[in-house]
Design a protein around this motif. Structure first.
Motif, short mmCIF file in Angstrom:
data_model
loop_
_atom_site.label_atom_id
_atom_site.label_comp_id
_atom_site.label_asym_id
_atom_site.label_seq_id
_atom_site.Cartn_x
_atom_site.Cartn_y
_atom_site.Cartn_z
N LYS A 64 0.82 -1.21 0.00
CA LYS A 64 0.00 0.00 0.00
C LYS A 64 0.86 1.26 0.00
N TRP A 97 -6.48 3.62 1.36
CA TRP A 97 -6.13 3.58 2.78
C TRP A 97 -7.34 3.43 3.68
N ASP A 101 -6.70 -2.65 6.68
CA ASP A 101 -5.51 -3.46 6.42
C ASP A 101 -5.34 -4.40 7.61
#
Length: 110
Positions: A64, A97, A101
């Motif tokens: 990422k 984002w 995650d």
């Protein structure tokens, strides 16, 4: 922290000038430098804690982070040509984002 302190200025300038090319490019430069600072911070923390640490396992290859920096570079360059496309790329990174995650959570469970 320095780059984060420039967000209000860059955002305000971009809004006041109706998303003109130079303010959009400056905003992109600010977010790019903040992303680079984050990348450096993660590398320093991993170096401090060791490559076999829980933190290193949690961060992994940091896809990422690397993808974000790449998109920001493209956005800054494109901002000078097509500002609306650069804004679209900034939104894309934000959405990237916002997706949770699970790396850190997964590594702490093991």
């Amino acid at each position: 922290m320095f780059w984060l302190s420039l967000f209000p200025f860059a955002t305000a300038w971009m809004g006041e000038n109706n998303f003109a090319a130079v303010p959009v490019a400056l905003y992109g430069l600010v977010v790019l430098l903040a992303a680079i600072a984050y990348f450096i911070l993660t590398r320093v923390l991993i170096a401090h804690h060791g490559k076999d640490s829980t933190l290193a396992a949690a961060i992994g290859r940091d896809a990422k982070g690397k993808i974000s920096v790449g998109i920001y570079v493209i956005a800054v360059v494109s901002a000078l040509i097509v500002p609306w496309f650069a804004c679209l790329l900034y939104v894309l990174v934000t959405i990237l984002w916002l997706i949770p995650d699970r790396r850190i959570e997964r590594s702490l469970m093991t």
